[in-house]
Scaffold this active site. Structure first.
Site, PDB file in Angstrom:
ATOM      1  N   GLY A   1       5.460 -12.219  -4.773  1.00 50.99           N
ATOM      2  CA  GLY A   1       5.057 -11.974  -5.934  1.00 50.99           C
ATOM      3  C   GLY A   1       4.245 -10.667  -5.889  1.00 50.99           C
TER       4      GLY A   1
ATOM      5  N   CYS B   1       2.991  -5.767  -8.089  1.00 47.35           N
ATOM      6  CA  CYS B   1       3.954  -4.577  -7.975  1.00 47.35           C
ATOM      7  C   CYS B   1       5.366  -4.662  -7.773  1.00 47.35           C
ATOM      8  CB  CYS B   1       3.380  -3.865  -6.647  1.00 47.35           C
ATOM      9  SG  CYS B   1       1.600  -3.398  -6.767  1.00 47.35           S
TER      10      CYS B   1
ATOM     11  N   LYS C   1      -0.893 -13.738  -2.764  1.00 51.75           N
ATOM     12  CA  LYS C   1      -1.082 -13.573  -1.105  1.00 51.75           C
ATOM     13  C   LYS C   1      -2.559 -13.744  -0.659  1.00 51.75           C
ATOM     14  CE  LYS C   1      -1.608  -8.655  -0.216  1.00 51.75           C
ATOM     15  NZ  LYS C   1      -1.133  -7.603   0.428  1.00 51.75           N
TER      16      LYS C   1
HETATM   17  C1  UGA Z   1       3.106  -3.822  -1.988  1.00 54.09           C
HETATM   18  C2  UGA Z   1       3.212  -2.560  -1.011  1.00 54.09           C
HETATM   19  O1  UGA Z   1       3.342  -3.566   0.456  1.00 54.09           O
HETATM   20  C3  UGA Z   1       2.094  -1.728  -0.994  1.00 54.09           C
HETATM   21  O2  UGA Z   1       2.715  -0.619   0.053  1.00 54.09           O
HETATM   22  C4  UGA Z   1       2.155  -0.988  -2.265  1.00 54.09           C
HETATM   23  O3  UGA Z   1       1.087  -0.106  -2.454  1.00 54.09           O
HETATM   24  C5  UGA Z   1       1.944  -2.130  -3.359  1.00 54.09           C
HETATM   25  O4  UGA Z   1       2.698  -3.002  -3.162  1.00 54.09           O
HETATM   26  C6  UGA Z   1       1.778  -1.394  -4.724  1.00 54.09           C
HETATM   27  O5  UGA Z   1       3.041  -0.989  -5.097  1.00 54.09           O
HETATM   28  O6  UGA Z   1       0.865  -1.246  -5.227  1.00 54.09           O
HETATM   29  P1  UGA Z   1       1.091  -5.749  -2.276  1.00 54.09           P
HETATM   30  O7  UGA Z   1       1.989  -6.212  -3.517  1.00 54.09           O
HETATM   31  O8  UGA Z   1      -0.298  -5.918  -2.360  1.00 54.09           O
HETATM   32  O9  UGA Z   1       1.716  -4.359  -1.682  1.00 54.09           O
HETATM   33  O10 UGA Z   1       1.640  -6.779  -1.103  1.00 54.09           O
HETATM   34  P2  UGA Z   1       2.525  -7.068   0.015  1.00 54.09           P
HETATM   35  O11 UGA Z   1       1.480  -7.270   1.112  1.00 54.09           O
HETATM   36  O12 UGA Z   1       3.547  -5.948   0.379  1.00 54.09           O
HETATM   37  O13 UGA Z   1       3.073  -8.381  -0.207  1.00 54.09           O
HETATM   38  C7  UGA Z   1       4.003  -8.551  -1.392  1.00 54.09           C
HETATM   39  C8  UGA Z   1       4.523 -10.083  -1.416  1.00 54.09           C
HETATM   40  O14 UGA Z   1       5.330 -10.290  -0.386  1.00 54.09           O
HETATM   41  C9  UGA Z   1       3.422 -11.060  -1.137  1.00 54.09           C
HETATM   42  O15 UGA Z   1       3.632 -12.230  -2.272  1.00 54.09           O
HETATM   43  C10 UGA Z   1       3.507 -11.680   0.012  1.00 54.09           C
HETATM   44  O16 UGA Z   1       3.236 -12.876   0.311  1.00 54.09           O
HETATM   45  C11 UGA Z   1       5.195 -11.491   0.335  1.00 54.09           C
HETATM   46  N1  UGA Z   1       5.655 -11.205   1.774  1.00 54.09           N
HETATM   47  C12 UGA Z   1       5.097 -10.162   2.435  1.00 54.09           C
HETATM   48  C13 UGA Z   1       6.198 -12.194   2.334  1.00 54.09           C
HETATM   49  O17 UGA Z   1       6.703 -13.262   1.789  1.00 54.09           O
HETATM   50  N2  UGA Z   1       6.835 -11.986   3.767  1.00 54.09           N
HETATM   51  C14 UGA Z   1       6.230 -10.775   4.534  1.00 54.09           C
HETATM   52  O18 UGA Z   1       6.520 -10.618   5.629  1.00 54.09           O
HETATM   53  C15 UGA Z   1       5.437  -9.962   3.810  1.00 54.09           C
END
Ligand code: UGA
Length: 447
Positions: A271, A274, A334
Protein backbone atom coordinates in the site's frame (compact mmCIF):
# COMPACT_ATOMS: atom_id res chain seq x y z
CA UNK A 1 29.35 27.85 -12.12
CA UNK A 2 28.24 28.86 -8.65
CA UNK A 3 30.74 28.55 -5.78
CA UNK A 4 28.55 30.09 -3.11
CA UNK A 5 26.02 27.85 -1.44
CA UNK A 6 22.76 28.45 -3.31
CA UNK A 7 19.70 29.30 -1.27
CA UNK A 8 16.91 26.79 -1.70
CA UNK A 9 13.14 27.11 -1.69
CA UNK A 10 10.42 24.48 -1.61
CA UNK A 11 6.83 24.42 -2.78
CA UNK A 12 4.96 21.83 -0.76
CA UNK A 13 5.60 20.70 2.79
CA UNK A 14 4.37 17.15 2.35
CA UNK A 15 6.50 14.20 3.29
CA UNK A 16 9.04 14.60 0.45
CA UNK A 17 9.23 18.38 0.87
CA UNK A 18 9.75 18.42 4.58
CA UNK A 19 12.30 15.59 4.60
CA UNK A 20 14.32 17.05 1.73
CA UNK A 21 14.12 20.61 3.08
CA UNK A 22 15.22 19.49 6.54
CA UNK A 23 18.13 17.45 5.15
CA UNK A 24 19.39 20.36 3.02
CA UNK A 25 19.01 22.80 5.93
CA UNK A 26 20.74 20.46 8.35
CA UNK A 27 23.88 20.80 6.24
CA UNK A 28 23.86 24.58 6.44
CA UNK A 29 21.93 25.49 3.30
CA UNK A 30 19.42 28.32 3.74
CA UNK A 31 16.02 26.82 3.02
CA UNK A 32 12.68 28.60 2.69
CA UNK A 33 9.59 26.48 2.30
CA UNK A 34 6.20 27.60 1.03
CA UNK A 35 2.97 25.81 1.81
CA UNK A 36 -0.60 26.96 1.42
CA UNK A 37 -1.48 25.31 4.74
CA UNK A 38 -0.84 27.88 7.44
CA UNK A 39 -0.97 25.34 10.26
CA UNK A 40 1.88 23.33 8.67
CA UNK A 41 3.90 26.51 8.18
CA UNK A 42 3.40 27.63 11.79
CA UNK A 43 4.23 24.20 13.14
CA UNK A 44 7.44 24.02 11.11
CA UNK A 45 8.48 27.46 12.32
CA UNK A 46 8.12 26.12 15.86
CA UNK A 47 10.58 23.38 14.89
CA UNK A 48 7.91 20.66 14.64
CA UNK A 49 6.32 18.50 11.94
CA UNK A 50 3.01 16.73 11.60
CA UNK A 51 4.44 13.54 10.12
CA UNK A 52 6.20 10.80 12.02
CA UNK A 53 9.50 9.87 10.40
CA UNK A 54 12.56 8.59 12.26
CA UNK A 55 15.21 11.33 12.88
CA UNK A 56 13.12 14.03 11.19
CA UNK A 57 12.11 15.84 14.37
CA UNK A 58 15.74 16.34 15.38
CA UNK A 59 16.75 17.66 11.96
CA UNK A 60 13.82 20.08 11.82
CA UNK A 61 14.35 21.33 15.38
CA UNK A 62 18.07 21.86 14.76
CA UNK A 63 17.58 23.58 11.38
CA UNK A 64 14.83 25.93 12.53
CA UNK A 65 16.64 26.81 15.74
CA UNK A 66 19.81 27.67 13.84
CA UNK A 67 17.99 29.76 11.25
CA UNK A 68 18.61 27.45 8.28
CA UNK A 69 14.99 26.45 7.76
CA UNK A 70 11.97 28.71 7.66
CA UNK A 71 8.47 28.18 6.31
CA UNK A 72 6.23 30.82 4.80
CA UNK A 73 2.79 31.26 3.28
CA UNK A 74 4.20 33.87 0.92
CA UNK A 75 5.29 32.27 -2.39
CA UNK A 76 7.07 35.43 -3.57
CA UNK A 77 9.20 35.57 -0.46
CA UNK A 78 10.51 32.05 -0.90
CA UNK A 79 11.25 32.33 -4.63
CA UNK A 80 12.83 35.78 -4.49
CA UNK A 81 15.11 34.75 -1.65
CA UNK A 82 16.46 31.62 -3.30
CA UNK A 83 18.35 30.48 -6.36
CA UNK A 84 16.80 27.02 -6.68
CA UNK A 85 13.13 26.12 -6.17
CA UNK A 86 12.10 22.50 -5.65
CA UNK A 87 8.51 21.58 -6.43
CA UNK A 88 7.49 18.90 -3.94
CA UNK A 89 3.71 19.11 -4.03
CA UNK A 90 1.54 15.99 -4.12
CA UNK A 91 0.38 14.38 -7.36
CA UNK A 92 -2.71 12.47 -6.24
CA UNK A 93 -4.95 10.29 -8.41
CA UNK A 94 -8.13 11.48 -10.02
CA UNK A 95 -11.24 9.30 -9.73
CA UNK A 96 -10.24 7.37 -12.89
CA UNK A 97 -6.70 6.69 -11.64
CA UNK A 98 -5.03 9.28 -13.85
CA UNK A 99 -2.64 11.80 -12.34
CA UNK A 100 -4.06 15.02 -10.87
CA UNK A 101 -1.63 17.83 -11.72
CA UNK A 102 -3.63 20.54 -9.94
CA UNK A 103 -1.03 21.20 -7.26
CA UNK A 104 1.90 21.10 -9.71
CA UNK A 105 0.12 23.67 -11.88
CA UNK A 106 -0.67 25.84 -8.84
CA UNK A 107 3.01 25.74 -7.85
CA UNK A 108 4.13 26.60 -11.41
CA UNK A 109 1.67 29.52 -11.45
CA UNK A 110 2.97 30.93 -8.18
CA UNK A 111 6.60 30.46 -9.21
CA UNK A 112 5.81 32.17 -12.54
CA UNK A 113 4.27 35.16 -10.75
CA UNK A 114 7.29 35.49 -8.48
CA UNK A 115 9.78 35.14 -11.34
CA UNK A 116 8.19 38.15 -13.07
CA UNK A 117 10.03 40.36 -10.62
CA UNK A 118 13.27 38.40 -10.49
CA UNK A 119 16.12 39.59 -12.66
CA UNK A 120 18.63 36.79 -12.14
CA UNK A 121 18.51 33.25 -13.53
CA UNK A 122 16.56 30.81 -11.34
CA UNK A 123 16.44 27.02 -11.37
CA UNK A 124 13.12 25.19 -10.92
CA UNK A 125 13.42 21.51 -10.02
CA UNK A 126 10.47 19.15 -10.26
CA UNK A 127 10.76 16.56 -7.51
CA UNK A 128 7.10 15.64 -7.38
CA UNK A 129 6.37 12.37 -9.19
CA UNK A 130 5.08 13.43 -12.60
CA UNK A 131 4.55 11.61 -15.90
CA UNK A 132 7.05 11.93 -18.77
CA UNK A 133 6.69 15.28 -20.47
CA UNK A 134 5.26 17.19 -17.49
CA UNK A 135 8.37 19.20 -16.59
CA UNK A 136 8.68 20.62 -20.09
CA UNK A 137 5.09 20.63 -21.31
CA UNK A 138 3.30 21.72 -18.14
CA UNK A 139 5.70 23.28 -15.62
CA UNK A 140 7.93 25.12 -18.07
CA UNK A 141 5.03 26.27 -20.27
CA UNK A 142 3.02 27.51 -17.26
CA UNK A 143 5.95 29.44 -15.80
CA UNK A 144 6.71 30.97 -19.21
CA UNK A 145 3.10 32.06 -19.69
CA UNK A 146 2.74 33.61 -16.27
CA UNK A 147 6.18 35.18 -15.92
CA UNK A 148 6.70 36.29 -19.50
CA UNK A 149 10.21 34.83 -19.13
CA UNK A 150 11.81 32.29 -21.41
CA UNK A 151 12.56 28.81 -20.14
CA UNK A 152 16.29 27.93 -20.23
CA UNK A 153 17.28 31.58 -20.85
CA UNK A 154 15.68 33.32 -17.88
CA UNK A 155 15.06 30.27 -15.76
CA UNK A 156 16.18 26.66 -15.87
CA UNK A 157 14.26 23.44 -15.35
CA UNK A 158 15.20 20.00 -14.10
CA UNK A 159 13.40 16.82 -13.30
CA UNK A 160 14.97 15.28 -10.20
CA UNK A 161 12.80 12.43 -8.90
CA UNK A 162 13.14 11.20 -5.34
CA UNK A 163 13.34 7.61 -4.19
CA UNK A 164 12.82 8.04 -0.44
CA UNK A 165 10.99 5.33 1.45
CA UNK A 166 8.72 6.30 4.28
CA UNK A 167 10.11 5.08 7.56
CA UNK A 168 13.69 5.56 6.39
CA UNK A 169 13.32 8.78 4.41
CA UNK A 170 16.05 10.78 6.17
CA UNK A 171 18.56 7.97 5.76
CA UNK A 172 17.56 7.52 2.10
CA UNK A 173 17.93 11.25 1.46
CA UNK A 174 21.36 11.47 3.06
CA UNK A 175 22.69 8.22 1.55
CA UNK A 176 20.86 7.61 -1.74
CA UNK A 177 21.70 4.79 -4.18
CA UNK A 178 21.77 7.31 -7.02
CA UNK A 179 20.78 10.73 -8.26
CA UNK A 180 18.72 11.14 -11.40
CA UNK A 181 18.80 14.57 -12.98
CA UNK A 182 17.05 15.41 -16.25
CA UNK A 183 17.11 18.63 -18.23
CA UNK A 184 19.26 20.92 -20.35
CA UNK A 185 23.02 21.13 -19.83
CA UNK A 186 22.96 24.48 -18.05
CA UNK A 187 20.20 23.40 -15.65
CA UNK A 188 21.58 19.95 -14.87
CA UNK A 189 25.10 21.38 -14.36
CA UNK A 190 23.73 23.88 -11.87
CA UNK A 191 21.80 21.25 -9.91
CA UNK A 192 24.70 18.82 -10.01
CA UNK A 193 26.97 21.49 -8.60
CA UNK A 194 24.56 22.02 -5.73
CA UNK A 195 24.50 18.30 -4.99
CA UNK A 196 28.31 18.23 -5.05
CA UNK A 197 28.21 20.78 -2.24
CA UNK A 198 25.51 18.86 -0.37
CA UNK A 199 26.98 15.36 -0.54
CA UNK A 200 30.50 14.82 0.70
CA UNK A 201 30.71 11.99 -1.79
CA UNK A 202 28.40 12.39 -4.77
CA UNK A 203 26.24 9.28 -5.28
CA UNK A 204 26.20 7.55 -8.66
CA UNK A 205 24.51 10.14 -10.90
CA UNK A 206 22.68 9.90 -14.18
CA UNK A 207 22.28 13.07 -16.18
CA UNK A 208 19.66 12.65 -18.88
CA UNK A 209 16.59 14.16 -20.50
CA UNK A 210 13.73 15.33 -18.28
CA UNK A 211 11.48 12.69 -19.86
CA UNK A 212 13.87 9.87 -19.00
CA UNK A 213 14.21 11.14 -15.45
CA UNK A 214 10.43 11.28 -15.07
CA UNK A 215 10.00 7.79 -16.48
CA UNK A 216 12.79 6.32 -14.32
CA UNK A 217 10.73 7.21 -11.25
CA UNK A 218 7.63 5.37 -12.50
CA UNK A 219 9.57 2.41 -13.84
CA UNK A 220 11.36 2.13 -10.50
CA UNK A 221 8.19 2.03 -8.44
CA UNK A 222 6.42 -0.24 -10.92
CA UNK A 223 9.31 -2.70 -10.95
CA UNK A 224 9.50 -2.89 -7.15
CA UNK A 225 5.74 -3.34 -6.88
CA UNK A 226 5.93 -6.04 -9.55
CA UNK A 227 8.64 -7.81 -7.56
CA UNK A 228 6.44 -7.86 -4.46
CA UNK A 229 3.34 -8.93 -6.40
CA UNK A 230 5.42 -11.65 -8.03
CA UNK A 231 6.48 -13.15 -4.72
CA UNK A 232 2.91 -12.81 -3.45
CA UNK A 233 1.77 -14.82 -6.45
CA UNK A 234 4.38 -17.48 -5.67
CA UNK A 235 3.15 -17.39 -2.04
CA UNK A 236 -0.26 -18.55 -3.23
CA UNK A 237 1.32 -21.57 -4.87
CA UNK A 238 3.26 -22.32 -1.68
CA UNK A 239 0.05 -22.21 0.36
CA UNK A 240 -1.28 -25.17 -1.65
CA UNK A 241 1.82 -27.29 -1.06
CA UNK A 242 1.96 -28.81 2.44
CA UNK A 243 5.72 -28.59 2.91
CA UNK A 244 6.36 -25.37 1.08
CA UNK A 245 7.29 -21.95 2.45
CA UNK A 246 7.61 -18.78 0.37
CA UNK A 247 10.25 -17.44 2.75
CA UNK A 248 12.62 -20.20 1.66
CA UNK A 249 11.66 -19.86 -1.98
CA UNK A 250 12.31 -16.08 -1.80
CA UNK A 251 15.66 -16.70 -0.15
CA UNK A 252 16.52 -19.23 -2.83
CA UNK A 253 15.79 -16.93 -5.75
CA UNK A 254 17.13 -13.84 -3.94
CA UNK A 255 20.59 -15.40 -3.82
CA UNK A 256 20.69 -15.20 -7.59
CA UNK A 257 22.54 -11.91 -8.05
CA UNK A 258 20.39 -11.14 -11.07
CA UNK A 259 17.30 -11.15 -8.84
CA UNK A 260 18.61 -9.95 -5.45
CA UNK A 261 17.02 -10.47 -2.01
CA UNK A 262 15.25 -7.14 -1.51
CA UNK A 263 11.52 -6.54 -2.00
CA UNK A 264 10.82 -10.25 -2.04
CA UNK A 265 8.96 -10.34 1.25
CA UNK A 266 5.56 -11.94 0.72
CA UNK A 267 2.65 -10.53 2.67
CA UNK A 268 -0.97 -9.42 2.61
CA UNK A 269 -0.16 -6.82 -0.05
CA UNK A 270 1.43 -3.45 -0.60
CA UNK A 271 0.00 0.00 0.00
CA UNK A 272 1.14 3.53 0.70
CA UNK A 273 0.93 6.95 -0.83
CA UNK A 274 3.10 6.09 -3.84
CA UNK A 275 2.83 2.69 -5.46
CA UNK A 276 -0.96 2.48 -5.82
CA UNK A 277 -1.26 5.98 -7.29
CA UNK A 278 1.88 5.73 -9.44
CA UNK A 279 0.99 2.36 -10.96
CA UNK A 280 -2.49 3.57 -11.79
CA UNK A 281 -1.13 6.79 -13.28
CA UNK A 282 1.34 4.82 -15.41
CA UNK A 283 -1.41 2.47 -16.54
CA UNK A 284 -3.64 5.39 -17.58
CA UNK A 285 -0.74 7.15 -19.29
CA UNK A 286 0.11 3.98 -21.24
CA UNK A 287 -3.53 3.69 -22.32
CA UNK A 288 -3.46 7.27 -23.55
CA UNK A 289 -0.36 6.69 -25.65
CA UNK A 290 -1.75 3.31 -26.75
CA UNK A 291 0.82 1.03 -25.16
CA UNK A 292 -0.26 -2.27 -23.68
CA UNK A 293 1.14 -2.81 -20.13
CA UNK A 294 0.03 -6.30 -19.03
CA UNK A 295 2.67 -6.55 -16.27
CA UNK A 296 1.42 -3.37 -14.62
CA UNK A 297 -2.15 -4.65 -14.79
CA UNK A 298 -1.18 -7.99 -13.30
CA UNK A 299 0.86 -6.31 -10.55
CA UNK A 300 -2.19 -4.28 -9.51
CA UNK A 301 -4.55 -7.28 -9.78
CA UNK A 302 -2.44 -9.55 -7.57
CA UNK A 303 -2.30 -6.78 -5.00
CA UNK A 304 -6.05 -6.20 -5.01
CA UNK A 305 -6.63 -9.85 -4.22
CA UNK A 306 -3.80 -10.35 -1.74
CA UNK A 307 -5.46 -9.01 1.46
CA UNK A 308 -8.27 -11.53 0.99
CA UNK A 309 -5.87 -14.29 2.02
CA UNK A 310 -6.23 -13.07 5.61
CA UNK A 311 -10.02 -13.33 5.40
CA UNK A 312 -9.89 -16.80 3.83
CA UNK A 313 -7.59 -18.01 6.60
CA UNK A 314 -9.82 -16.50 9.29
CA UNK A 315 -12.82 -18.30 7.82
CA UNK A 316 -10.88 -21.54 7.55
CA UNK A 317 -10.04 -21.35 11.24
CA UNK A 318 -13.25 -19.89 12.69
CA UNK A 319 -15.94 -20.70 10.14
CA UNK A 320 -18.51 -17.90 10.03
CA UNK A 321 -16.97 -14.59 11.15
CA UNK A 322 -20.22 -13.00 12.34
CA UNK A 323 -19.83 -11.69 15.91
CA UNK A 324 -16.36 -13.24 16.20
CA UNK A 325 -13.80 -11.05 17.87
CA UNK A 326 -10.85 -10.46 15.53
CA UNK A 327 -7.72 -8.47 16.38
CA UNK A 328 -5.73 -6.47 13.88
CA UNK A 329 -2.11 -5.92 14.83
CA UNK A 330 -0.72 -3.04 12.75
CA UNK A 331 -2.58 -0.43 10.72
CA UNK A 332 -0.01 1.75 8.97
CA UNK A 333 0.87 0.72 5.39
CA UNK A 334 4.29 -0.34 6.66
CA UNK A 335 6.22 -0.09 9.95
CA UNK A 336 7.85 3.10 11.28
CA UNK A 337 5.29 5.44 9.81
CA UNK A 338 1.84 6.67 10.83
CA UNK A 339 0.78 6.78 7.17
CA UNK A 340 -2.37 4.78 6.44
CA UNK A 341 -2.86 5.84 2.84
CA UNK A 342 -3.95 2.79 0.81
CA UNK A 343 -3.00 0.65 3.81
CA UNK A 344 -3.89 -3.04 3.51
CA UNK A 345 -5.33 -2.84 7.04
CA UNK A 346 -8.22 -0.72 5.74
CA UNK A 347 -9.15 -3.33 3.12
CA UNK A 348 -8.99 -6.16 5.67
CA UNK A 349 -11.00 -4.24 8.27
CA UNK A 350 -13.69 -3.34 5.73
CA UNK A 351 -14.02 -6.97 4.69
CA UNK A 352 -14.20 -8.17 8.30
CA UNK A 353 -16.88 -5.59 9.08
CA UNK A 354 -18.84 -6.75 6.01
CA UNK A 355 -18.67 -10.27 7.44
CA UNK A 356 -20.11 -9.00 10.74
CA UNK A 357 -16.94 -9.51 12.82
CA UNK A 358 -16.12 -7.47 15.93
CA UNK A 359 -12.83 -5.82 15.07
CA UNK A 360 -10.28 -4.66 17.64
CA UNK A 361 -7.27 -2.74 16.35
CA UNK A 362 -3.91 -1.56 17.57
CA UNK A 363 -0.96 0.26 16.00
CA UNK A 364 1.88 2.13 17.73
CA UNK A 365 1.45 5.24 15.53
CA UNK A 366 -1.54 5.02 13.21
CA UNK A 367 -4.55 4.84 15.57
CA UNK A 368 -5.76 8.39 14.93
CA UNK A 369 -5.88 8.04 11.16
CA UNK A 370 -7.86 4.79 11.39
CA UNK A 371 -10.20 6.28 13.98
CA UNK A 372 -10.97 9.12 11.57
CA UNK A 373 -12.06 6.57 8.94
CA UNK A 374 -13.90 4.00 11.02
CA UNK A 375 -15.04 5.94 14.11
CA UNK A 376 -17.02 3.76 16.52
CA UNK A 377 -17.23 0.80 14.15
CA UNK A 378 -14.02 -0.56 15.73
CA UNK A 379 -12.61 -1.11 19.21
CA UNK A 380 -9.32 0.71 19.75
CA UNK A 381 -6.88 -1.17 22.00
CA UNK A 382 -4.21 0.51 24.11
CA UNK A 383 -1.44 -1.96 23.27
CA UNK A 384 -0.82 -5.28 21.53
CA UNK A 385 -1.84 -7.44 24.48
CA UNK A 386 -5.00 -5.40 25.03
CA UNK A 387 -5.74 -5.91 21.32
CA UNK A 388 -5.56 -9.72 21.42
CA UNK A 389 -7.26 -10.09 24.82
CA UNK A 390 -10.25 -12.49 24.59
CA UNK A 391 -10.01 -12.44 20.84
CA UNK A 392 -10.67 -15.45 18.62
CA UNK A 393 -8.28 -14.64 15.82
CA UNK A 394 -5.35 -12.23 15.52
CA UNK A 395 -4.11 -10.99 12.16
CA UNK A 396 -0.65 -9.43 11.95
CA UNK A 397 -0.99 -6.82 9.19
CA UNK A 398 2.01 -4.50 9.78
CA UNK A 399 5.35 -5.83 11.02
CA UNK A 400 6.16 -3.33 13.79
CA UNK A 401 9.08 -4.41 15.99
CA UNK A 402 6.88 -4.71 19.08
CA UNK A 403 4.66 -7.29 17.37
CA UNK A 404 7.68 -9.35 16.36
CA UNK A 405 8.47 -9.72 20.05
CA UNK A 406 5.15 -11.39 20.90
CA UNK A 407 5.66 -14.97 22.04
CA UNK A 408 3.29 -17.91 21.43
CA UNK A 409 2.48 -17.69 25.16
CA UNK A 410 1.24 -14.12 24.75
CA UNK A 411 -1.38 -15.37 22.31
CA UNK A 412 -2.11 -18.54 24.30
CA UNK A 413 -2.54 -16.72 27.60
CA UNK A 414 -4.59 -13.80 26.35
CA UNK A 415 -6.78 -14.96 23.50
CA UNK A 416 -10.08 -16.75 23.89
CA UNK A 417 -9.14 -19.00 21.00
CA UNK A 418 -5.51 -18.77 19.92
CA UNK A 419 -5.67 -18.49 16.14
CA UNK A 420 -2.94 -16.39 14.58
CA UNK A 421 -2.54 -15.27 10.95
CA UNK A 422 0.91 -13.98 10.13
CA UNK A 423 0.32 -11.57 7.25
CA UNK A 424 3.95 -10.42 7.16
CA UNK A 425 5.95 -13.54 7.89
CA UNK A 426 7.54 -12.46 11.15
CA UNK A 427 6.87 -15.54 13.29
CA UNK A 428 8.82 -18.78 13.15
CA UNK A 429 6.37 -21.24 11.56
CA UNK A 430 7.80 -24.32 13.29
CA UNK A 431 7.43 -22.84 16.78
CA UNK A 432 4.11 -21.07 16.28
CA UNK A 433 2.48 -23.94 14.36
CA UNK A 434 3.35 -26.34 17.16
CA UNK A 435 1.68 -24.16 19.80
CA UNK A 436 -1.14 -22.25 18.13
CA UNK A 437 -3.64 -22.55 15.36
CA UNK A 438 -1.33 -20.77 12.95
CA UNK A 439 -1.53 -19.69 9.32
CA UNK A 440 0.88 -17.49 7.40
CA UNK A 441 1.01 -16.00 3.92
CA UNK A 442 2.95 -18.32 1.66
CA UNK A 443 3.15 -21.16 4.17
CA UNK A 444 1.87 -24.56 3.11
CA UNK A 445 -0.55 -25.75 5.74
CA UNK A 446 0.64 -28.81 7.64
CA UNK A 447 -2.06 -30.76 9.49
C1 UGA B 1 8.23 3.55 -2.32
C2 UGA B 1 9.60 3.29 -2.95
O1 UGA B 1 10.25 2.21 -2.30
C3 UGA B 1 10.50 4.55 -2.84
O2 UGA B 1 11.72 4.33 -3.53
C4 UGA B 1 9.76 5.73 -3.48
O3 UGA B 1 10.51 6.94 -3.37
C5 UGA B 1 8.43 5.92 -2.81
O4 UGA B 1 7.65 4.71 -2.93
C6 UGA B 1 7.74 7.07 -3.49
O5 UGA B 1 7.43 6.96 -4.69
O6 UGA B 1 7.62 8.16 -2.88
P1 UGA B 1 7.31 3.59 0.20
O7 UGA B 1 5.95 3.74 -0.41
O8 UGA B 1 7.70 4.46 1.34
O9 UGA B 1 8.45 3.78 -0.92
O10 UGA B 1 7.40 2.10 0.74
P2 UGA B 1 8.16 0.74 0.38
O11 UGA B 1 9.16 0.44 1.39
O12 UGA B 1 8.59 0.73 -1.04
O13 UGA B 1 6.96 -0.29 0.57
C7 UGA B 1 5.79 -0.22 -0.24
C8 UGA B 1 4.81 -1.29 0.17
O14 UGA B 1 5.30 -2.57 -0.19
C9 UGA B 1 4.56 -1.38 1.69
O15 UGA B 1 3.18 -1.60 1.91
C10 UGA B 1 5.37 -2.59 2.12
O16 UGA B 1 4.83 -3.22 3.25
C11 UGA B 1 5.27 -3.48 0.89
N1 UGA B 1 6.41 -4.41 0.72
C12 UGA B 1 7.66 -3.94 0.49
C13 UGA B 1 6.18 -5.77 0.77
O17 UGA B 1 5.03 -6.24 0.95
N2 UGA B 1 7.24 -6.62 0.58
C14 UGA B 1 8.50 -6.17 0.36
O18 UGA B 1 9.42 -7.01 0.19
C15 UGA B 1 8.71 -4.80 0.32
Amino acid sequence: MQDKKPRISFFGLGYVGIVTAACFASKGFKVLAYDIDESKVNLLNEGKTIIYEPCLDDLVRYSVKNGFLKASVDPNEVVLNSEITFITVGTPSKQDGSIDLRFVKDAANLIGKALKSKNSWHLVVVKSTVLPGTTNNVVKVTIEEISGRKGEYDFGLCSNPEFLREGSAVQDMLYPDRLIIGGSKKSTDYLLNFYKMFYEKLPETIITSAENAELIKYANNAFLAMKVSFINMIARICQKLPSSDVEIVAKGIGLDKRIGPLFLKAGVGWGGSCWPKDLNALKRFAEEIKVDVPLINATIKVNEEQPLIAIEYAKEMLGNLKDRKISILGLSFKPNTDDIREAVSIKIINKLLDEGALVVVYDPKAMEGIRRIFGNKLVYAKDAIDCIKNSECAILVTEWEEFKKLKPEDFLNNMKYPALIDGRRVYNPEIYSSKLNFRAVGLGYRN
